[in-house]
Structures are given as C-alpha cells and as structure tokens.
Design a protein around this motif. Structure first.
Motif, PDB file in Angstrom:
ATOM      1  N   GLU A 153      41.533  36.429  41.198  1.00 17.61           N
ATOM      2  CA  GLU A 153      40.141  36.555  40.828  1.00 17.61           C
ATOM      3  C   GLU A 153      39.835  37.988  40.438  1.00 17.61           C
ATOM      4  O   GLU A 153      40.579  38.898  40.725  1.00 17.61           O
ATOM      5  N   GLY A 154      38.711  38.175  39.764  1.00 25.68           N
ATOM      6  CA  GLY A 154      38.320  39.527  39.381  1.00 25.68           C
ATOM      7  C   GLY A 154      38.512  39.793  37.906  1.00 25.68           C
ATOM      8  O   GLY A 154      38.210  40.868  37.426  1.00 25.68           O
ATOM      9  N   GLU A 155      39.067  38.824  37.158  1.00 26.91           N
ATOM     10  CA  GLU A 155      39.254  39.021  35.730  1.00 26.91           C
ATOM     11  C   GLU A 155      37.957  38.636  34.999  1.00 26.91           C
ATOM     12  O   GLU A 155      36.927  38.426  35.582  1.00 26.91           O
ATOM     13  N   GLY A 156      38.072  38.458  33.704  1.00 23.31           N
ATOM     14  CA  GLY A 156      36.904  38.054  32.934  1.00 23.31           C
ATOM     15  C   GLY A 156      36.401  39.143  32.018  1.00 23.31           C
ATOM     16  O   GLY A 156      35.366  39.011  31.377  1.00 23.31           O
ATOM     17  N   GLY A 157      37.126  40.291  31.940  1.00 26.24           N
ATOM     18  CA  GLY A 157      36.778  41.332  30.997  1.00 26.24           C
ATOM     19  C   GLY A 157      35.746  42.315  31.524  1.00 26.24           C
ATOM     20  O   GLY A 157      35.529  43.365  30.925  1.00 26.24           O
ATOM     21  N   GLY A 158      35.053  42.013  32.617  1.00 24.34           N
ATOM     22  CA  GLY A 158      34.053  42.918  33.145  1.00 24.34           C
ATOM     23  C   GLY A 158      34.638  43.891  34.143  1.00 24.34           C
ATOM     24  O   GLY A 158      35.809  43.867  34.467  1.00 24.34           O
ATOM     25  N   HIS A 159      33.775  44.763  34.616  1.00 21.73           N
ATOM     26  CA  HIS A 159      34.188  45.736  35.620  1.00 21.73           C
ATOM     27  C   HIS A 159      34.381  45.016  36.947  1.00 21.73           C
ATOM     28  O   HIS A 159      33.540  44.237  37.368  1.00 21.73           O
ATOM     29  N   SER A 160      35.514  45.256  37.618  1.00 19.90           N
ATOM     30  CA  SER A 160      35.840  44.548  38.852  1.00 19.90           C
ATOM     31  C   SER A 160      35.937  45.505  40.022  1.00 19.90           C
ATOM     32  O   SER A 160      35.877  46.736  39.871  1.00 19.90           O
ATOM     33  N   VAL A 161      36.132  44.948  41.213  1.00 21.11           N
ATOM     34  CA  VAL A 161      36.305  45.779  42.406  1.00 21.11           C
ATOM     35  C   VAL A 161      37.582  46.601  42.301  1.00 21.11           C
ATOM     36  O   VAL A 161      37.690  47.670  42.917  1.00 21.11           O
ATOM     37  N   TYR A 162      38.550  46.141  41.527  1.00 17.86           N
ATOM     38  CA  TYR A 162      39.780  46.907  41.342  1.00 17.86           C
ATOM     39  C   TYR A 162      39.506  48.151  40.498  1.00 17.86           C
ATOM     40  O   TYR A 162      40.071  49.222  40.731  1.00 17.86           O
ATOM     41  N   ASP A 163      38.600  48.009  39.516  1.00 14.54           N
ATOM     42  CA  ASP A 163      38.163  49.173  38.747  1.00 14.54           C
ATOM     43  C   ASP A 163      37.404  50.142  39.650  1.00 14.54           C
ATOM     44  O   ASP A 163      37.510  51.363  39.511  1.00 14.54           O
ATOM     45  N   ASP A 164      36.636  49.575  40.601  1.00 16.06           N
ATOM     46  CA  ASP A 164      35.915  50.423  41.554  1.00 16.06           C
ATOM     47  C   ASP A 164      36.884  51.272  42.362  1.00 16.06           C
ATOM     48  O   ASP A 164      36.635  52.462  42.599  1.00 16.06           O
ATOM     49  N   LEU A 165      37.984  50.664  42.784  1.00 16.99           N
ATOM     50  CA  LEU A 165      38.986  51.411  43.550  1.00 16.99           C
ATOM     51  C   LEU A 165      39.599  52.509  42.689  1.00 16.99           C
ATOM     52  O   LEU A 165      39.759  53.653  43.134  1.00 16.99           O
ATOM     53  N   GLY A 166      39.945  52.166  41.435  1.00 12.99           N
ATOM     54  CA  GLY A 166      40.511  53.170  40.543  1.00 12.99           C
ATOM     55  C   GLY A 166      39.545  54.300  40.264  1.00 12.99           C
ATOM     56  O   GLY A 166      39.914  55.481  40.253  1.00 12.99           O
ATOM     57  N   ASP A 167      38.268  53.965  40.061  1.00 11.32           N
ATOM     58  CA  ASP A 167      37.247  54.992  39.818  1.00 11.32           C
ATOM     59  C   ASP A 167      37.088  55.901  41.029  1.00 11.32           C
ATOM     60  O   ASP A 167      36.965  57.121  40.905  1.00 11.32           O
ATOM     61  N   TRP A 168      37.075  55.284  42.216  1.00 16.27           N
ATOM     62  CA  TRP A 168      36.928  56.064  43.453  1.00 16.27           C
ATOM     63  C   TRP A 168      38.097  57.032  43.623  1.00 16.27           C
ATOM     64  O   TRP A 168      37.894  58.204  43.977  1.00 16.27           O
ATOM     65  N   LEU A 169      39.304  56.570  43.333  1.00 18.54           N
ATOM     66  CA  LEU A 169      40.486  57.433  43.456  1.00 18.54           C
ATOM     67  C   LEU A 169      40.415  58.582  42.457  1.00 18.54           C
ATOM     68  O   LEU A 169      40.787  59.724  42.779  1.00 18.54           O
ATOM     69  N   GLU A 170      39.923  58.300  41.257  1.00 17.44           N
ATOM     70  CA  GLU A 170      39.782  59.360  40.250  1.00 17.44           C
ATOM     71  C   GLU A 170      38.764  60.394  40.710  1.00 17.44           C
ATOM     72  O   GLU A 170      38.975  61.616  40.572  1.00 17.44           O
ATOM     73  N   GLU A 171      37.651  59.928  41.260  1.00 20.37           N
ATOM     74  CA  GLU A 171      36.616  60.848  41.754  1.00 20.37           C
ATOM     75  C   GLU A 171      37.148  61.699  42.906  1.00 20.37           C
ATOM     76  O   GLU A 171      36.886  62.902  42.981  1.00 20.37           O
ATOM     77  N   GLN A 172      37.885  61.063  43.826  1.00 19.48           N
ATOM     78  CA  GLN A 172      38.446  61.799  44.956  1.00 19.48           C
ATOM     79  C   GLN A 172      39.455  62.845  44.486  1.00 19.48           C
ATOM     80  O   GLN A 172      39.527  63.944  45.044  1.00 19.48           O
ATOM     81  N   THR A 173      40.239  62.496  43.463  1.00 16.76           N
ATOM     82  CA  THR A 173      41.219  63.441  42.930  1.00 16.76           C
ATOM     83  C   THR A 173      40.521  64.659  42.337  1.00 16.76           C
ATOM     84  O   THR A 173      40.937  65.804  42.554  1.00 16.76           O
TER      85      THR A 173
END
Length: 422
Positions: A255-275
């Motif tokens: 689950e989490g597909e469909g072309g929109g922003h997902s919770v997995y993108d949230d994790l990636g964004d958070w890691l980028e911000e933390q970096t």
C-alpha cells in the motif's frame, strides 16, 4: 578430553552441566584453508542440539561457509579459526539457543510450534523463545529437530543424563558421585551477555525511550499513531514544498502507491531535513530513525528498507554499514522480501545517486553479508539478472555486473564445501 562448564560465567568446578572443550584443526592453505571441528558431535550432544545448528551458528557469526550435513562427520568451517575463538562464539549460541531465559538453566529442549521456536525447560517448566531476528532462527525453523524412537539414555532429561555420566566417571575414578555440589543454574551474570532478559544495545535504547514516554504520561499507542488515510496524506502533501518531494523506488505490491505523496516520502523527507540540520547523514541517530519509521507505522514494511538504503548512507557507505547494522537487522529480520527491497534501494543509491561508487559494489555487498543483512541465496539471485524495477535496465546491468566478484566468491565457497563433503 578436557571439559568446561556449559555456562562459562559459572566458575564452580562442581557445576553439573559440562561439555568437552572444542577441538579444531586448521587444514589447507591459501583460498582452500579450512577449519575442521573434530569433536562437534560430542559438544552438540552435551547441549542437546543437532550439530548442524552449532556449525551453522559458526557460519553466521564468522561470515564463513560451512557444511551442515557431512557424510564423513567432518564438520568444516571455511577459513582459519582458532579453537579459542570458536569457544567464545559458542558461548553466544548457548546464551541464545540453549539456556532457559527464565532460570538460565541449560536443561532445555527445542520445539517448533506455529512458526515459533520454543525452549522447553525441564528444570523450571517455563517455555521461552530465542531471538527470531538471528539468521540461525530461520535455519532452525526450516530444519526442525527430527523425532523418532529414542534410547533409554536419550529419553532422560539432561539433568539425569549428566548425573548418570557423572556417576559413571566417578565410579571409574573411585570417587563418590554424591561429592559434587548442586547447582540449579545459579544467578545470572548482570554484566555479561548471559544475563537474563538481555537485549542488544539498539533495542535497549528503544525500550528506554519508551519508558520515558510512559513516564511523561503519553500512552504508547497514541504516541506512535498517525492518520494515514487518503485525506490526511493529501492534506500533508499540500504543506510540503516541491523541492522536498523525493523520487524513491518501492515494491509494487504494498500500500502507499497511487502516484501521490506517501508516508515513505515523509520518511525520506524527514531524513533529508535531519541531514541538513546535523550536517551529515552519519550524525542522524539510528534510534531516532527507527522511532520515526514507527511513528509513521512503516517500521515493518519492506518499502522502508528501500528508502533507508537510499538515505542513511553517503560516499562512506562501506564503513557506515556496520554502524547501522543493528537497526537494519531489526527491520530486515529473515524476510527475503525486505532483503530484496534493501538491495533495490542500494542499486538506486549507487546507480543513480553515486555512480562513482559502482566499483565499490562488491565491498558493499560483502559488508551487508557479514552484517547478516542479506542471505547468500538472495544475493546470488539478485546478482544473476538485471532488472528495471528500481533503476533503468542499463544502470541495473552496470551495478549487477560490478557485483560479479562477490557472487563468484559465494559460488567458489559453496563449491569448496561440496567437494569437502564428497
């Protein structure tokens, strides 16, 4: 043959549970060097475990190929390994797969039930479970101890067998079998790795953080809860700047597909911000990463491993793998699906983001393998054929061609094992 206490943290010379000290011999030279454990069947019998479990444990712990079903009773570990090193490693096997987690007594039997490994203690009656995250647990589940008729001595509990053996030795030496002191398992070593209820450092930190959260009055379930409905995801997406949207590759069947922003993108964004905040990705703490994944409800998803493979390393990935191993082991476990997603994320990280690291692919895979993050079977299957699932087919072909030395090493190690068994 010299004997030692099964629990090496117990120094009492009259401790009733004994085993032979491991005897090994190094044979061959160069790439063909190997270690033969001469008395493995005897040691395994003292622990009431199949020899295959013990030799496989050594293989996982030492990152070496082993033979688990030798026809000539020659139990072999590839590479040169001193007896003292093997004896120390055996302590870990005893702690995890022999000692009762409740009373620390070695008088346990392994039973497999509903995909679980149970240590049935004949001393205290408790049934406890070993850590299923270790690779050996997966091997045990696939190789359940065989039943069948047992002799009189085999039907006895380990305590009775030990008493019989002690009486036999005592009668041979002319001593009374009742001269020894009783020991029901002793006190657990509070500082040693044999202490009851011990966890790895990563899990311990998570548990401590959870206690702090409870102390502040926030229920665990509410702490980790997050609204992942389509409406909530859409609302969060509107608040995100475009430059933080990431293009990460995931499995198609979750689950989490469909072309929109997902919770997995949230994790990636958070890691980028933390970096950005901390200056480098290696400064972002494993516990914080795991807690964030848990907050998003994706700590057990295979997609998460694809994200992490692309975001928690930099150009120093080979050195960083061992530092992240504890967290990654917890999240990957024995799942082939998680391992494949992790390799897919790595392929994208190396092939798309850091093509200069492609020559380092064999070292990266070896570090993964030695840290128990990927199995031999998954690594060989992955390296055998290019795929367009995570990257363009031309890039996949480059990355997997670069992996050939590692795959060849796995094949040669397996061939040596097979020739040794003939």
């Amino acid at each position: 043959m010299a004997t030692v206490n099964i629990r090496t943290d117990v120094t009492d010379p009259f401790y009733r549970y004994k085993m032979e000290r491991l005897q090994s011999k190094i044979e061959g030279k160069g790439n063909g060097i190997k270690t033969v454990v001469a008395n493995l069947p005897s040691v395994a019998a003292s622990l009431a475990r199949p020899p295959a479990y013990v030799i496989k444990w050594f293989g996982f712990e030492l990152g070496a190929q082993t033979n688990t079903n030798p026809k000539d009773d020659r139990w072999i570990i590839n590479g040169a390994h001193e007896s003292s090193k093997l004896q120390d490693s055996l302590d870990g096997f005893i702690s995890k797969y022999v000692l009762c987690k409740a009373c620390k007594n070695p008088e346990t039997e392994i039973h497999i039930k509903d995909g679980r490994i149970l240590l049935d203690c004949k001393a205290c009656g408790q049934r406890t479970e070993p850590d299923l995250r270790h690779k050996l647990s997966g091997f045990i589940l696939k190789n359940e101890p065989k039943g069948g008729k047992k002799g009189k001595k085999e039907k006895m509990s380990r305590r009775d067998r030990a008493r019989m053996e002690a009486e036999e030795k005592a009668s041979t030496n002319g001593a009374s079998p009742h001269d020894s002191h009783s020991d029901q398992g002793g006190d657990a070593d509070e500082d040693g790795e044999l202490a009851a209820g011990s966890d790895d450092e990563f899990t311990r930190q998570i548990n401590e953080d959870a206690k702090v959260i409870d102390a502040n009055g926030a229920p665990k379930e509410e702490q980790w809860a997050i609204d992942t409905s389509a409406e909530a995801v859409a609302a969060r997406t509107k608040d995100l700047p475009d430059d933080l949207k990431r293009s990460l590759a995931f499995d198609d069947d979750e689950e989490g597909e469909g072309g929109g922003h997902s919770v997995y993108d949230d994790l990636g964004d958070w890691l980028e911000e933390q970096t950005k905040a901390k200056g480098k990705i290696s400064a972002v703490d494993d516990v914080d990463i795991y807690k964030k994944a848990k907050e998003l409800g994706i700590e057990s998803k295979s997609k998460t491993l694809a994200v992490l493979a692309q975001t928690i390393f930099d150009e120093n990935i080979v050195k960083q793998i061992s530092q992240r191993a504890s967290m990654l082991q917890k999240m990957i476990g024995e799942s082939e699906k998680h391992q494949k997603a992790f390799l897919g994320g790595t392929e994208r990280f190396v092939g798309n983001d850091h093509p200069d690291l492609i020559p380092q692919v064999p070292k990266i895979l070896m570090a993964y393998y030695q840290a128990d993050l990927i199995s031999e079977e998954v690594a060989k299957a992955w390296g055998s054929k290019a795929s367009k699932k995570y990257v363009e087919i031309s890039i996949s072909r480059k990355v997997r061609q670069a992996a050939e030395p590692f795959v060849k090493w796995l094949d040669e190690a397996e061939s040596e094992d097979e020739s040794d068994e003939e």
